[in-house]
Design an enzyme around this catalytic site. Structure first.
Site, short mmCIF file in Angstrom:
data_model
loop_
_atom_site.label_atom_id
_atom_site.label_comp_id
_atom_site.label_asym_id
_atom_site.label_seq_id
_atom_site.Cartn_x
_atom_site.Cartn_y
_atom_site.Cartn_z
CE LYS A 203 -4.50 -1.78 1.43
NZ LYS A 203 -5.68 -2.05 2.51
NE ARG A 237 -7.43 -8.20 0.65
CZ ARG A 237 -7.13 -7.42 -0.61
NH1 ARG A 237 -5.95 -6.84 -0.29
NH2 ARG A 237 -7.94 -7.50 -1.48
N1 HH2 Z 1 -7.58 -3.70 0.81
C1 HH2 Z 1 -7.83 -3.74 -0.28
C2 HH2 Z 1 -8.91 -4.43 -0.85
N2 HH2 Z 1 -9.54 -5.19 0.05
N3 HH2 Z 1 -10.03 -5.78 2.31
C3 HH2 Z 1 -9.55 -5.80 3.48
N4 HH2 Z 1 -10.36 -6.72 4.54
N5 HH2 Z 1 -8.67 -5.12 3.95
C4 HH2 Z 1 -7.82 -4.50 3.24
O1 HH2 Z 1 -6.96 -3.65 3.72
C5 HH2 Z 1 -8.11 -4.48 1.73
C6 HH2 Z 1 -9.43 -5.18 1.33
C7 HH2 Z 1 -7.07 -2.79 -1.39
O2 HH2 Z 1 -6.02 -3.88 -1.91
P1 HH2 Z 1 -6.09 -4.35 -3.36
O3 HH2 Z 1 -7.27 -5.55 -3.48
O4 HH2 Z 1 -4.55 -5.30 -3.54
O5 HH2 Z 1 -6.23 -3.20 -4.52
P2 HH2 Z 1 -7.42 -2.73 -5.28
O6 HH2 Z 1 -8.38 -2.26 -4.24
O7 HH2 Z 1 -6.85 -1.84 -5.97
O8 HH2 Z 1 -7.80 -4.06 -5.91
#
Ligand code: HH2
Length: 256
Positions: A203, A237
């Site tokens: 992040k 995660r």
């Molecule tokens: N962060 C993201 C997405 N889902 N779910 C939980 N429970 N906690 C988190 O911190 C979280 C999440 C954002 O990350 P990512 O899926 O890698 O990226 P994007 O939202 O651009 O798909």
């Protein structure tokens, strides 16, 4: 928890797993590397991500989810939408991971009438506005109070205690200082009595601290995951499963 985004625009793996066979192969690799559950998302929630319709989100997921389930892979669905949760549960997923803490109309009922685990995450605002000067009197108090309230509502709706996971939502309507404060005091969230999930992987707060671009944030992500587990996180995660798993193996060896 290994991350698998079936999106064109996720901040780290966007566009890489739109092909179903590549997505399934990625899930298998993460399992081999030590993931216990694969978190599948069809909508990016990064700051300023465009909204995606239900139809489009499900179109991205529909061929991947059933295949993962039929392979016996534990699956979590990362969505804010009640319809997508319902469809995913019907297709046999094991967990609903909702960055909106089941606030969408009907979402709590979908969770309550199923047997799946739920992750309730705190966020302030929505992807299109959440990083516009987020402000808190006391970030830990506010996040903790919100998660306790959402967990209470889930319990009252009929979601059993052993199915509830909470998440402070790193980067969702938080400045670097808010995120650091939450990580520093993470142990206090465990006092609410639910397993805590932490998503810090790659992040922007890690980029702010190291000056590294997304692809070069693996070391910082592993350090952050390790710290989170030391401070009580039950689930991390992550994008980089092997690196994280190795670090946690050392931690376990030292702490047992
Ligand atoms: N962060 C993201 C997405 N889902 N779910 C939980 N429970 N906690 C988190 O911190 C979280 C999440 C954002 O990350 P990512 O899926 O890698 O990226 P994007 O939202 O651009 O798909």
């Amino acid at each position: 928890m290994g991350i698998l985004n079936i999106t064109p625009d996720s901040f780290s793996d966007g566009g890489r797993y739109l092909d179903t066979s590549l997505a399934i192969a990625r899930a298998k690799t993460m399992l081999d590397e030590g993931a216990d559950i694969i978190d599948v998302g069809g909508e990016s929630t990064r700051p300023n991500a465009p909204a995606v319709s239900e139809n489009e989100e499900w179109k991205r997921l529909v061929s991947v989810l059933p295949q993962l389930v039929s392979l016996g892979i534990p699956v979590s669905i990362d969505t804010r939408k009640t319809t997508i949760m319902r469809l995913a549960v019907e297709h046999g997923v094991d967990m609903i991971n909702d960055v909106g803490a089941l606030e969408d109309a009907g979402a709590m009922d979908v969770a309550a009438s199923s047997k799946v685990a739920v992750c309730l995450m705190h966020k302030k605002g929505n992807p299109d506005n959440m990083q516009h000067n987020p402000d808190y009197a006391n970030v830990l108090d506010e996040v903790s109070t919100y998660l306790e309230r959402r967990a209470h509502i889930a319990l009252q709706a009929g979601v059993s205690r052993d199915r509830i996971v909470i998440d402070p939502g790193f980067g969702f309507g938080k400045t670097l200082d808010h995120n650091l404060d939450l990580l520093k005091k993470l142990r206090q969230l465990t006092l609410l009595g639910f397993p805590v999930l932490v998503g810090l992987s790659r992040k922007s707060m890690l980029g702010m601290l190291t000056g590294e671009i997304v692809e070069n944030r693996i070391h910082a992500s592993v350090a952050a995951a390790l710290l989170a587990v030391q401070k009580g996180a039950a689930i991390v995660r992550v994008h980089d499963v092997k690196a994280t798993k190795d670090a946690l193996t050392i931690l376990t060896a030292v702490e047992q």
